[in-house]
Design an enzyme around this catalytic site. Structure first.
Site, PDB file in Angstrom:
ATOM      1  N   GLU A 195       0.845  -1.206   0.000  1.00  0.00           N
ATOM      2  CA  GLU A 195       0.000   0.000   0.000  1.00  0.00           C
ATOM      3  C   GLU A 195       0.876   1.251   0.000  1.00  0.00           C
ATOM      4  O   GLU A 195       0.488   2.291  -0.497  1.00  0.00           O
ATOM      5  CB  GLU A 195      -0.946  -0.002   1.214  1.00  0.00           C
ATOM      6  N   HIS A 217       6.751 -27.342   1.644  1.00  0.00           N
ATOM      7  CA  HIS A 217       5.903 -28.400   1.092  1.00  0.00           C
ATOM      8  C   HIS A 217       4.771 -27.805   0.271  1.00  0.00           C
ATOM      9  O   HIS A 217       3.748 -28.449   0.057  1.00  0.00           O
ATOM     10  CB  HIS A 217       5.372 -29.273   2.229  1.00  0.00           C
ATOM     11  N   LYS A 258     -13.067   1.884  -3.500  1.00  0.00           N
ATOM     12  CA  LYS A 258     -14.172   2.183  -2.584  1.00  0.00           C
ATOM     13  C   LYS A 258     -15.271   2.941  -3.328  1.00  0.00           C
ATOM     14  O   LYS A 258     -16.456   2.696  -3.152  1.00  0.00           O
ATOM     15  CB  LYS A 258     -13.679   3.056  -1.420  1.00  0.00           C
TER      16      LYS A 258
END
Ligand SMILES: O=P(O)(O)OC[C@H]1O[C@](O)(CO)[C@@H](O)[C@@H]1O
Length: 609
Positions: free
Chosen positions: A388, A417, A522
């Site tokens: 950000e 793994h 937003k």
């Protein structure tokens, strides 16, 4: 035959919320596209890197193969912070002395920028804000006494409040235990990631208050958290955290929790705490409703650097974590990372490595691998802090640069793994950061599960083995080592990466302290919800006719005066239909053009609203 389209359309997604006309223009080619991949995997090669927006510069570089020379490099570059017991090993990065020298003027500029920032400069120019998270752990550095007092008073208030809660001097009104036992933290982004990381890293096995989080507007996720609390809702302290006080996900979480309190016959206000900026919507709500407590968030502390403010400290103190030790660790690291000598400054060394590895344009990802379960959320925390802050379209001079540094990772050896196979042998688009913790267990608990070898020795072996195996295949890495995971080292790690991000942002000339891209998302989400209201009004009008008028998706779009949003309208209808919203559809959802929709009932009042 009329049928609900919920089953047919349940896989449709409402996440593609960007409208076609909102799409940004195609980016101009930038430096990343003009660069050659830095490493070929051979021992010596030509490396091309760029210094910010200057022309790419050809440099020799490579990974040292000779064990003796590598040991020399290790000892020459090893950084140690004695008091913190923290080490930084950058020897497995292939930067050259020439590169370091060439970067020197940029580092001088970055150090000056950090100095100005700490003195109170408007280092977030777009938002016209100071950037003061460093003052939180050393209030004496605040640019004026008003800010210093604000910090000191807030810390005192946090300590007093948390002690009173733990000692049951402040009690929940309806709990049979007569004390708070749980924390429900409601917040998102920087208002959740720090507290989550610290809880996972430092909360004792039996904390005075246990913590859980609502960090999304997913109704099922919220229901799950509330259901898990069960009757303990009566002894739950709800901490609602939002700097702006208006983030929709957090508001929704609060409304859902308040509903649960009402349904349980509990008085939310007596158990609610707000952490937000003065006079924000959340602050005003908490004040008017008479919540148990309110703590301030400061304008000059960004969400992603707010762990050492009330955002992180209150929850930590309530879990019995020594917050003064966290602050002390951060403060010691701050001191160390003010040094204007790259080699002696661990944050600068990290920034140097990031720049080297990614060509200063984010061409390689940073894989963060803590070999310690309790540090699992560090990579997630860093993801926001780094991405950000650095992921910016424009630099400070207004040039389009599309900067960034991708961060991901979970923990070792678990990830060995999962994806280490690709890191070792596959696409070479990353560098690794190992976080090593020397102390395996508290003293007195270790045992040898085979002669001479403990469980922790295996973890150590896995880390060292992976580091070596990656290096052998030309994959670079940085290793940060701490003695143990404790409040001091966690505070120091947070401060180390905060400063590294600040310095790196300066090297690549971006504003690390704003997030305009998030605002765009937003805004687009708000537009979708506004469109949904128009769709409902149009369907209601058609459904109130006699006979009811089923509409095609095209007709709904036309009547909404939004033909360009037809796909979004289809997704809105499919989502509502999947959620018992009285939408009836005829036709085959596999061919959206054939679908006709209407509402199961007419809302006459809405017609005249
Ligand atoms: O604390 P707030 O204002 O609710 O914001 C939450 C998060 O939203 C953002 O503004 C954008 O994601 C973050 O920077 C911030 O941490």
């Amino acid at each position: 035959m009329a049928s609900s389209i919920s089953g047919l359309c349940s896989s449709s997604s409402s996440t593609l919320i960007r409208k076609p006309h909102l799409a940004p223009p195609p980016p101009k080619p930038h430096l990343a596209e003009t660069l050659k991949p830095p490493f070929s995997g051979k021992s010596r090669h030509i490396l091309t890197y760029a210094v910010a927006r200057d022309a790419p510069v050809e440099k020799k570089g490579g990974l040292e193969r000779d064990p003796k020379a590598l040991w020399e490099r290790y000892t020459e570059w090893l950084y140690q912070h004695k008091e913190l017991g923290l080490y930084l090993d950058v020897s497995r990065m292939g930067f050259t002395d020439e590169f370091v020298k060439e970067m020197e003027p940029r580092f001088m500029k970055a150090f000056k920028a950090m100095e100005d920032l700490e003195k109170g400069a408007i280092s977030n120019p777009d938002e016209g804000r100071m950037v003061g998270h460093y003052w939180l752990r050393n209030p004496k550095l605040s640019p004026n006494s008003f800010l210093r007092l604000q910090i000191e008073n807030t810390l005192e208030a946090i300590c007093a409040f948390s002690q009173d809660i733990i000692a049951a001097k402040i009690k929940p009104p309806s709990s049979p235990d007569g004390r708070f036992t749980q924390i429900l933290s409601v917040g998102i982004g920087g208002s959740a990631l720090g507290p989550q990381f610290v809880a996972e890293a430092l909360a004792p096995d039996n904390p005075p208050l246990k913590i859980r989080f609502i960090d999304n507007t997913d109704p099922a996720g919220i229901d799950h958290q509330i259901a898990q609390l069960g009757p303990e809702l009566a002894s739950t302290l709800v901490i609602v955290i939002s700097k702006s006080g208006g983030t929709p996900e957090t508001r929704n979480g609060l409304l859902e929790v308040q509903k649960a309190f009402r349904e349980a016959g509990l008085n939310f206000a007596k158990q609610g705490v707000a952490i937000t900026q003065e006079n924000s919507l959340l602050d005003n709500t908490a004040r008017i409703e008479g919540w148990l407590a309110r703590f301030p968030m400061f304008d000059w502390v960004g969400g992603r650097t707010s762990e050492m403010s009330a955002v992180g400290l209150l929850a930590a103190a309530l879990q019995g974590i020594d917050i003064k030790e966290m602050l002390a660790g951060a403060s010691l690291m701050d001191e160390a990372t003010r040094t204007p000598v790259v080699k002696n400054n661990p944050a600068a060394l990290l920034a140097l490595c990031w720049y080297w590895a990614s060509g200063g344009v984010g061409s390689k990802d940073m894989v963060v691998l803590p070999y310690k379960d309790s540090l699992l959320l560090f990579s997630r925390y860093l993801q926001q802090l780094v991405m950000e802050s650095l992921g910016k379209e424009f630099d400070l001079d207004g040039n389009r640069v599309n900067q960034g540094l991708t961060v991901y990772g979970n923990k070792g050896s678990t990830d060995q793994h999962a994806y280490i196979q690709q890191l070792r042998e596959g696409v070479h688009n990353f560098f690794a950061t190992f976080i090593e913790v020397l102390r395996d267990r508290p003293p007195g608990h270790d045992w040898e599960l085979e002669p001479g070898v403990t469980c922790g020795d295996y973890l150590f072996g896995m880390l060292q083995g992976t580091r070596s195996a990656l290096y052998a295949n030309g994959r670079e890495s940085v290793t940060v080592t701490v003695q143990e995971v404790n409040p001091r080292s966690v505070g120091a790690l947070i401060a180390l990466y905060e400063r590294a991000v600040g310095i790196y942002a300066s090297l690549v000339n971006v504003n690390a302290y704003h997030q305009p891209g998030v605002e765009a998302g937003k805004k687009a989400a708000g537009e979708v919800l506004a469109l949904q209201k128009r769709v409902l009004a149009v369907l209601n009008e058609a459904s109130c006719k006699d006979p009811v008028e089923p509409l095609s998706i095209e007709e709904v779009a036309d009547r909404c005066h939004a033909p360009e949003d037809i796909e979004m309208i289809y997704k809105i209808i499919a989502h509502m239909a999947a959620n018992d919203r009285a939408i009836i559809a005829e036709g085959d959802c596999g061919s959206p053009r054939s679908v006709k929709v209407f509402l199961g009932e007419c809302n006459v009042d809405a017609l005249y609203a």
